[in-house]
Design an enzyme around this catalytic site. Structure first.
Site, PDB file in Angstrom:
ATOM      1  N   THR A  37      19.804 -14.875 -73.242  1.00  0.00           N
ATOM      2  CA  THR A  37      19.052 -13.756 -72.683  1.00  0.00           C
ATOM      3  C   THR A  37      19.738 -12.471 -73.062  1.00  0.00           C
ATOM      4  O   THR A  37      20.962 -12.383 -73.040  1.00  0.00           O
ATOM      5  CB  THR A  37      18.922 -13.851 -71.151  1.00  0.00           C
ATOM      6  OG1 THR A  37      18.327 -12.632 -70.685  1.00  0.00           O
ATOM      7  CG2 THR A  37      20.251 -14.070 -70.443  1.00  0.00           C
ATOM      8  N   GLU A  90      17.086 -17.057 -66.753  1.00  0.00           N
ATOM      9  CA  GLU A  90      18.048 -17.740 -65.877  1.00  0.00           C
ATOM     10  C   GLU A  90      17.366 -18.655 -64.864  1.00  0.00           C
ATOM     11  O   GLU A  90      18.033 -19.433 -64.187  1.00  0.00           O
ATOM     12  CB  GLU A  90      18.883 -16.702 -65.096  1.00  0.00           C
ATOM     13  CG  GLU A  90      19.911 -15.943 -65.922  1.00  0.00           C
ATOM     14  CD  GLU A  90      19.349 -14.695 -66.587  1.00  0.00           C
ATOM     15  OE1 GLU A  90      18.117 -14.620 -66.782  1.00  0.00           O
ATOM     16  OE2 GLU A  90      20.135 -13.792 -66.903  1.00  0.00           O
ATOM     17  N   LYS A 138      16.071   7.929 -59.607  1.00  0.00           N
ATOM     18  CA  LYS A 138      16.599   8.428 -58.346  1.00  0.00           C
ATOM     19  C   LYS A 138      16.327   9.919 -58.267  1.00  0.00           C
ATOM     20  O   LYS A 138      16.912  10.705 -58.985  1.00  0.00           O
ATOM     21  CB  LYS A 138      18.092   8.137 -58.243  1.00  0.00           C
ATOM     22  CG  LYS A 138      18.354   6.648 -58.227  1.00  0.00           C
ATOM     23  CD  LYS A 138      19.826   6.313 -58.020  1.00  0.00           C
ATOM     24  CE  LYS A 138      20.024   4.819 -58.245  1.00  0.00           C
ATOM     25  NZ  LYS A 138      20.227   4.455 -59.655  1.00  0.00           N
ATOM     26  N   TRP A 159      14.079   6.723 -54.203  1.00  0.00           N
ATOM     27  CA  TRP A 159      13.767   5.970 -55.425  1.00  0.00           C
ATOM     28  C   TRP A 159      12.283   6.059 -55.765  1.00  0.00           C
ATOM     29  O   TRP A 159      11.430   5.897 -54.906  1.00  0.00           O
ATOM     30  CB  TRP A 159      14.134   4.495 -55.254  1.00  0.00           C
ATOM     31  CG  TRP A 159      15.602   4.243 -55.268  1.00  0.00           C
ATOM     32  CD1 TRP A 159      16.591   5.188 -55.325  1.00  0.00           C
ATOM     33  CD2 TRP A 159      16.254   2.975 -55.245  1.00  0.00           C
ATOM     34  NE1 TRP A 159      17.813   4.587 -55.333  1.00  0.00           N
ATOM     35  CE2 TRP A 159      17.647   3.225 -55.279  1.00  0.00           C
ATOM     36  CE3 TRP A 159      15.798   1.658 -55.198  1.00  0.00           C
ATOM     37  CZ2 TRP A 159      18.578   2.204 -55.276  1.00  0.00           C
ATOM     38  CZ3 TRP A 159      16.731   0.646 -55.186  1.00  0.00           C
ATOM     39  CH2 TRP A 159      18.117   0.915 -55.231  1.00  0.00           C
TER      40      TRP A 159
HETATM   41  P1  AMP Z   1      13.542 -12.528 -69.283  1.00  0.00           P
HETATM   42  O1  AMP Z   1      14.777 -13.220 -68.902  1.00  0.00           O
HETATM   43  O2  AMP Z   1      13.573 -11.968 -70.668  1.00  0.00           O
HETATM   44  O3  AMP Z   1      12.343 -13.362 -69.034  1.00  0.00           O
HETATM   45  O4  AMP Z   1      13.425 -11.237 -68.350  1.00  0.00           O
HETATM   46  C1  AMP Z   1      13.399 -11.339 -66.962  1.00  0.00           C
HETATM   47  C2  AMP Z   1      13.019 -10.021 -66.350  1.00  0.00           C
HETATM   48  O5  AMP Z   1      11.709  -9.626 -66.750  1.00  0.00           O
HETATM   49  C3  AMP Z   1      12.961 -10.028 -64.847  1.00  0.00           C
HETATM   50  O6  AMP Z   1      14.210  -9.934 -64.247  1.00  0.00           O
HETATM   51  C4  AMP Z   1      12.068  -8.820 -64.570  1.00  0.00           C
HETATM   52  O7  AMP Z   1      12.795  -7.609 -64.633  1.00  0.00           O
HETATM   53  C5  AMP Z   1      11.101  -8.860 -65.724  1.00  0.00           C
HETATM   54  N1  AMP Z   1       9.837  -9.474 -65.307  1.00  0.00           N
HETATM   55  C6  AMP Z   1       9.431 -10.735 -65.529  1.00  0.00           C
HETATM   56  N2  AMP Z   1       8.198 -10.925 -65.016  1.00  0.00           N
HETATM   57  C7  AMP Z   1       7.825  -9.770 -64.440  1.00  0.00           C
HETATM   58  C8  AMP Z   1       6.660  -9.332 -63.725  1.00  0.00           C
HETATM   59  N3  AMP Z   1       5.608 -10.115 -63.513  1.00  0.00           N
HETATM   60  N4  AMP Z   1       6.656  -8.063 -63.254  1.00  0.00           N
HETATM   61  C9  AMP Z   1       7.697  -7.235 -63.455  1.00  0.00           C
HETATM   62  N5  AMP Z   1       8.801  -7.591 -64.128  1.00  0.00           N
HETATM   63  C10 AMP Z   1       8.878  -8.838 -64.613  1.00  0.00           C
END
Ligand code: AMP
Length: 547
Positions: free
Chosen positions: A185, A330, A444, A449
Site C-alpha cells: 500500500t 490493510e 483546519k 475542521w
Molecule cells: P487503499 O488501501 O488504497 O484501498 O486506500 C484506503 C483508503 O481509501 C481509506 O483509508 C480511505 O481513505 C479511502 N477510501 C476507501 N473507500 C472510501 C470511500 N468509500 N469513501 C471515502 N474514502 C474511501
C-alpha cells in the site's frame, strides 16, 4: 473443553476445489490482453492452476517464496494466483501504476523469485530489470505465438510453462495462518508497505463479503471486478466468486467506458465493482450514447467517496443499486458497505440518498470505533467525528518485514488491537459510518475542521464539473481556507461564479471555498484516488483572494 468438530483448515485452495467440484461448468470470461474474448470454466481454471503449482514446484519454488504478478484481471492471472498460493508460495500482486522506482523497490523488498507479467508491462520491467536482479525468471502471460522479443531473464510463455505438464498434483498442506498473498500500500507515509494476507484471513473475508448484506453474490450471478487484482485482491471477489460459483468476467487491460460497457452488456453482468473514476467514464459513455444496462443489479463503489450525484444517476436513471463501500488494503480490503436496514426501503428517496452517501455499516468480522486525539472513545451519534479505528481477523496487525511498527516492535496496532485507519469519520446510532476526510487532508480553518470530501461531493454535482478536489491553502487569518480545484467536462465553460452559486445553501457558509481554480487534469494515485499531496505541492504558493 474443546469442541469436537473436524479440523478443516481455512486455506485458499479449498475455494477453488469447491468451485471445481460443484460449479465446474461456470464460466470465467476474459477480455484477453492479446485482444479476443476467451472463455474458460472453473474446472479448467482448477486444472491449469494445478499445472502452475506443479511447474513452480519443479522449478524449486517452495513454501514462503514470493512470486510477483504484474497483470490485469484475466483468467490466466487467476490461474497463476491459485497455482502460487496452492503450494504455499506468496502471490505478490504488483500495482503497475506505481512509479518504476517504486516497483523496483517493492520487488526487491518482497524478494520476488519469479514474476508473472502481462504483455503490456514487459517494456516496463525491461527498463528496471537491472535494478531487480533478485528475479530469476519471468513468465509472460501469453502463448508462444504472442511471445515478444524480450531481454527479460529466462523469459518463458505461460502456456509453455504449463504446456507439457499434467494436472496430477495435490495442493501442498500447510497451516491456515500461512501467508497467501502480499499487496503493498502506498497509502502510508514513506516507502510502500506490504500487507501480508493469510489463507485464513482470505477465506474468512470471502465468507463475510458473500454475506447477504454485503456483496452477496450467488451462483446465479455474474460478477465483473473492474477493480484490479493488484488492488487488494480485486476487493476479495477473486476468492468470493469461486466460493459460491458466480460467473466471473475479467476486463483485462481495457477499463475505458465503451469497453467496460460492452462486457457488462454482452456478458449480462449482474454485479460489478470499481472506484468512482471508472464509473464516471462508464456513465459519460452511456449518457452520450443513450445506453441502458438491463442486466446489471448492483454496483459496488469504493476506494474513494462516491458522490451522491453518481448514486442518484445509477439508481434513478439506470435502476442499478449502488453499494457504497469503504475499506483499505490493510483490511483485505472491505470494511463497510451501505446496505439498508429494516424500514429504510420505505423512506423517501432524499433520505435514502443520505444513507447511501455514507460509507456504510461494518460487516461481521470488522469492529469499528472513533476516538479523539487522545485516544478517548467518541459517541456514535452521527455528529462527533474522530479517528476511525478497526480490528478483526482479516485486518493487518503488522506490515511485511515489520516496516512501520510502533515503539520498536513490528506491531501497527495499539495495545487493545485497534488499527488506526488514518481516516476521520462519524458513526451514527444505526452503525452507519461516514468518512469526512483522510486525517492528513482535513482543512483546519479557525480551529474548526472542514471536510474536503463533503465539499467535493457537492461540487461534482454541479453541471459542467467532471472532477472536483478541495485542498487547504494557507491563510493569514484562518490558518487554512479551502480552495476548490475543478476539471471541467468536455465542452463545458462553467465559471467560478456558477460553481459557487451552485454550492450556496448546500454546504455550511464557512465551508464555502475562498476560490475556484480550473485545471486540465487532476493527478490520481495508483489506486485511482485524488493525489492531494501533489495538489497541495502544486498550489503551495497560491494566493487566495481573501488572504
Ligand atoms: P487503499 O488501501 O488504497 O484501498 O486506500 C484506503 C483508503 O481509501 C481509506 O483509508 C480511505 O481513505 C479511502 N477510501 C476507501 N473507500 C472510501 C470511500 N468509500 N469513501 C471515502 N474514502 C474511501
Amino acid at each position: 473443553m474443546l469442541g469436537s468438530m473436524q479440523d478443516w483448515p481455512l486455506v485458499v485452495p479449498q475455494i477453488l476445489d469447491h468451485a471445481m467440484r460443484f460449479h465446474g461448468e461456470r464460466e470465467v470470461v476474459t477480455r484477453s490482453v492479446e485482444g479476443p474474448i476467451v472463455r474458460t470454466t472453473y474446472a479448467q481454471i482448477h486444472s491449469r492452476s494445478r499445472k502452475v503449482a506443479k511447474a513452480l514446484t519443479r522449478r524449486g519454488i517452495k513454501l514462503g517464496d514470493r512470486i510477483g504478478t504484474l497483470a490485469w484481471n484475466t483468467g490466466r492471472h487467476l490461474e497463476a494466483w491459485y497455482g502460487i498460493m496452492g503450494i504455499g508460495a506468496i502471490c505478490h500482486t504488483i500495482n503497475p501504476r506505481l512509479f518504476p522506482e517504486q516497483i523496483a523497490y517493492i520487488v526487491n523488498h518482497a524478494e520476488d523469485r519469479m514474476i508473472f507479467v502481462d504483455l503490456t508491462f514487459v517494456p516496463l520491467l525491461e527498463k528496471i530489470a537491472k535494478q531487480i536482479d533478485v528475479v530469476e525468471t519471468y513468465v509472460i502471460l501469453t502463448d508462444k505465438a504472442h511471445m515478444p522479443q524480450t531481454s527479460l531473464k529466462n523469459a518463458i510463455a505461460f502456456e509453455d510453462l504449463i504446456g507439457n505438464i499434467d494436472d496430477d498434483f495435490n495442493w501442498v498442506k500447510f497451516d491456515e495462518n500461512t501467508a497467501a498473498d502480499l499487496c503493498y500500500t502506498s497509502g502510508t507515509t514513506g516507502n510502500p508497505k506490504g500487507v501480508l494476507y493469510s489463507h485464513r484471513s482470505n477465506v474468512l473475508h470471502a465468507l463475510a463479503v458473500n454475506g447477504g448484506d454485503c456483496v452477496g453474490a450467488k451462483s446465479t450471478d455474474t460478477l465483473m471486478p473492474v477493480v484490479p487484482m493488484f488492488h487488494a485482491n480485486a476487493w476479495a471477489t477473486t476468492f468470493a466468486c469461486p466460493s459460491v460459483g458466480a460467473k466471473m468476467v475479467m476486463p483485462g487491460a481495457k477499463l475505458d467506458g465503451p469497453s467496460v460497457y460492452e462486457l457488462l452488456d454482452t456478458e449480462k453482468v449482474t454485479i460489478t465493482a470499481a472506484v468512482p473514476t471508472v464509473w464516471q467514464m462508464l456513465l459519460t459513455h452511456m449518457e452520450a450514447n443513450n445506453l441502458k444496462l438491463p442486466y446489471l443489479k448492483k454496483v459496488m463503489i469504493g476506494g474513494s467517496a462516491c458522490p451522491p450525484s453518481m448514486i442518484e444517476t445509477f439508481e434513478k436513471k439506470y435502476e442499478v443499486e449502488v453499494m457504497h463501500a469503504w475499506g483499505m488494503t490493510e483490511m483485505s480490503p472491505v470494511g463497510t458497505i451501505g446496505s439498508f436496514k429494516s424500514g429504510m426501503e420505505d423512506m423517501p428517496w432524499s433520505e435514502q440518498l443520505k444513507v447511501k452517501s455514507k460509507q456504510g455499516r461494518a460487516m461481521f468480522t470488522v469492529e469499528m470505533k472513533i476516538t479523539d486525539d487522545n485516544g478517548k472513545d467518541l459517541p456514535h451519534d452521527g455528529k462527533a467525528f474522530g479517528h476511525l479505528m478497526v480490528r478483526g481477523p482479516a485486518i493487518a496487525r503488522a506490515y511485511f518485514k515489520g516496516e512501520g511498527g510502533r515503539h520498536g516492535t513490528d506491531s501497527i496496532v495499539d495495545k487493545d488491537g485497534w488499527f488506526d485507519t488514518g481516516d476521520i469519520a462519524t458513526l451514527d446510532p444505526l452503525g452507519f459510518m461516514q468518512i469526512t476526510d483522510r486525517a492528513k487532508d482535513v482543512i483546519k480553518s479557525g480551529g474548526e475542521w472542514i471536510s474536503s470530501i463533503d465539499v467535493e461531493n457537492v461540487a461534482v454535482g454541479c453541471p459542467g464539473v467532471a472532477i472536483a478536489a478541495v485542498i487547504g491553502v494557507a491563510h493569514p487569518k484562518w490558518d487554512e481556507r479551502p480552495l476548490l480545484i475543478i476539471v471541467r467536462k468536455p465542452d463545458s465553460k462553467v465559471t467560478k461564479e456558477e460553481v459557487l452559486k451552485y454550492l450556496e445553501g448546500k454546504i455550511a457558509k464557512w465551508w464555502m471555498p475562498d476560490d475556484v481554480a480550473f485545471v486540465n487534469e487532476i493527478p490520481l494515485t495508483a489506486t485511482g484516488k485524488i493525489q492531494k499531496v501533489t495538489l497541495r505541492e502544486q498550489f503551495k504558493t497560491y494566493k487566495l483572494p481573501t488572504a
